[in-house]
Design an enzyme around this catalytic site. Structure first.
Site, mmCIF file in Angstrom:
data_model
loop_
_atom_site.group_PDB
_atom_site.id
_atom_site.type_symbol
_atom_site.label_atom_id
_atom_site.label_comp_id
_atom_site.label_asym_id
_atom_site.label_seq_id
_atom_site.Cartn_x
_atom_site.Cartn_y
_atom_site.Cartn_z
ATOM 1 N N ASN A 47 0.818 -1.218 0.000
ATOM 2 C CA ASN A 47 0.000 0.000 0.000
ATOM 3 C C ASN A 47 0.850 1.266 0.000
ATOM 4 O O ASN A 47 0.524 2.241 -0.690
ATOM 5 C CB ASN A 47 -0.911 0.021 1.219
ATOM 6 C CG ASN A 47 -2.311 -0.507 0.951
ATOM 7 O OD1 ASN A 47 -3.151 -0.492 1.846
ATOM 8 N ND2 ASN A 47 -2.575 -0.985 -0.241
ATOM 9 N N ASN A 104 -5.781 3.469 4.934
ATOM 10 C CA ASN A 104 -6.377 3.224 3.614
ATOM 11 C C ASN A 104 -7.543 2.255 3.743
ATOM 12 O O ASN A 104 -7.363 1.133 4.222
ATOM 13 C CB ASN A 104 -5.329 2.668 2.655
ATOM 14 C CG ASN A 104 -5.931 2.134 1.365
ATOM 15 O OD1 ASN A 104 -5.666 1.015 0.962
ATOM 16 N ND2 ASN A 104 -6.754 2.930 0.717
ATOM 17 N N ARG A 181 0.125 -9.803 -6.637
ATOM 18 C CA ARG A 181 -1.100 -9.981 -5.862
ATOM 19 C C ARG A 181 -1.600 -11.430 -5.921
ATOM 20 O O ARG A 181 -2.098 -11.962 -4.924
ATOM 21 C CB ARG A 181 -2.173 -9.022 -6.362
ATOM 22 C CG ARG A 181 -1.930 -7.562 -5.991
ATOM 23 C CD ARG A 181 -1.874 -7.394 -4.474
ATOM 24 N NE ARG A 181 -1.836 -6.008 -4.072
ATOM 25 C CZ ARG A 181 -2.861 -5.320 -3.584
ATOM 26 N NH1 ARG A 181 -4.034 -5.900 -3.433
ATOM 27 N NH2 ARG A 181 -2.715 -4.062 -3.225
ATOM 28 N N HIS A 265 -9.715 4.003 -5.965
ATOM 29 C CA HIS A 265 -9.662 3.682 -4.536
ATOM 30 C C HIS A 265 -8.266 3.875 -3.944
ATOM 31 O O HIS A 265 -8.138 4.168 -2.765
ATOM 32 C CB HIS A 265 -10.117 2.226 -4.350
ATOM 33 C CG HIS A 265 -10.405 1.847 -2.942
ATOM 34 N ND1 HIS A 265 -11.376 2.475 -2.185
ATOM 35 C CD2 HIS A 265 -9.865 0.890 -2.130
ATOM 36 C CE1 HIS A 265 -11.420 1.923 -0.983
ATOM 37 N NE2 HIS A 265 -10.511 0.968 -0.915
ATOM 38 N N TRP A 266 -7.234 3.687 -4.765
ATOM 39 C CA TRP A 266 -5.852 3.805 -4.270
ATOM 40 C C TRP A 266 -5.348 5.233 -4.456
ATOM 41 O O TRP A 266 -4.475 5.507 -5.282
ATOM 42 C CB TRP A 266 -4.941 2.844 -5.020
ATOM 43 C CG TRP A 266 -5.141 1.404 -4.657
ATOM 44 C CD1 TRP A 266 -5.641 0.886 -3.501
ATOM 45 C CD2 TRP A 266 -4.818 0.277 -5.496
ATOM 46 N NE1 TRP A 266 -5.643 -0.488 -3.547
ATOM 47 C CE2 TRP A 266 -5.149 -0.885 -4.752
ATOM 48 C CE3 TRP A 266 -4.281 0.144 -6.763
ATOM 49 C CZ2 TRP A 266 -4.962 -2.166 -5.265
ATOM 50 C CZ3 TRP A 266 -4.093 -1.125 -7.281
ATOM 51 C CH2 TRP A 266 -4.429 -2.273 -6.534
#
Length: 285
Positions: A47, A104, A181, A265-266
């Site tokens: 992140n 986050n 991921r 979103h990031w």
């Protein structure tokens, strides 16, 4: 300052297992704790690895790895609750009395709960999407439905669809990111955590629990957050749409809201420079 994974990683033993973390900016007196979100293959380093160098210029930074995401030792309980207790255990173990926090998504929910329950430990709060209820948008959102589909029956194509829902610019979803991921999502602890949070059966149980509960949801208690709070949001967030910001913006007494255009979103990744500049101003004020 070696701001690589190996150069910054640390670990500390607590009464509930080992908590692993990344540390930088030890020469600074102000402490900043960065709390990660959830989802396939997530951890704190992934992140915030792109932001650590910037914030370490002014703050003693710690990226905490929550239990159950394949890095720190797992503990029993719901991931949001165990994440919150792990932050307090972490702070106590390192003799950190209080700190500013960036959270986050799920990490933002964790930080809000900490600010409610332990107001003396949180000096300033920055959230990145994820906090509050859906006001106009559907719940679960498009992004959460894609996450649920992946959790119920993981495969690479579902992972790619979910990753694409996280961003405005799909060029961010590179082959390397997908592979990173996909490999991390196979971790047994991470799979258990994902199932607990996002599996269809778990989601139905959570909905029933919330409907039958005799206490208010966390977001209804956000008027108890006393520290200055910066809510950051991507205008094009398909996981936690920006209408969710309306409730925390109104309920948190010292809240301000910054929405970043052409961003999903990031926020800390997709609007990196603008996010860092905005947060730096807020922390320095």
């Amino acid at each position: 300052m070696d701001l690589t994974y190996e150069g910054t990683k640390r670990e500390i033993t607590t009464d509930k297992g080992v908590i692993r973390y990344h540390e930088a900016g030890a020469d600074n007196s102000d402490v900043l704790i960065l709390l990660h979100g959830s989802g396939p293959g997530v951890n704190g380093w992934r992140n915030y690895r792109g932001n650590l160098e910037f914030f370490a210029q002014t703050h003693h930074c710690y990226i905490v790895e929550f239990p159950g995401f394949g890095v720190s030792d797992p503990v029993e309980g719901h991931p949001v609750l165990t994440a919150g207790s792990s932050v307090i255990r972490f702070m106590d173990a390192l003799n950190i009395d209080k700190a500013a926090m960036i959270g986050n998504s799920m990490g933002g929910v964790v930080a809000v709960n900490l600010a409610i329950k332990h107001p003396d430990r949180v000096t300033k709060l920055v959230t990145i999407g994820g906090v509050g209820p859906n006001v106009f948008s559907s719940s679960p959102s498009e992004g959460l439905r894609l996450l649920q589909e992946f959790t119920d029956a993981p495969d690479r194509d579902k992972l790619v669809r979910w990753l694409n829902s996280m961003v405005y610019d799909r060029a961010i979803v590179t082959d390397d990111l997908i592979e990173e991921r996909w490999e991390a999502a196979a971790d047994p602890d991470a799979q258990k955590t994902a199932s607990t949070m996002y599996g269809s059966a778990a989601f139905e149980m959570q909905q029933k629990f919330l409907a039958d509960a005799d206490f208010p949801p966390y977001w209804a208690m956000m008027h108890k957050v006393k520290c200055p709070t910066l809510l950051t949001w991507g205008r094009d967030d398909r996981v936690s749409p920006p209408d969710m910001s309306m409730v925390p913006m109104r309920l948190i007494p010292e809240a301000e809201l910054h929405i970043f255009p052409k961003c999903g979103h990031w926020v800390m990744i997709e609007a990196k420079e603008a996010f860092e500049a905005t947060v730096a101003t807020f922390l320095a004020d």
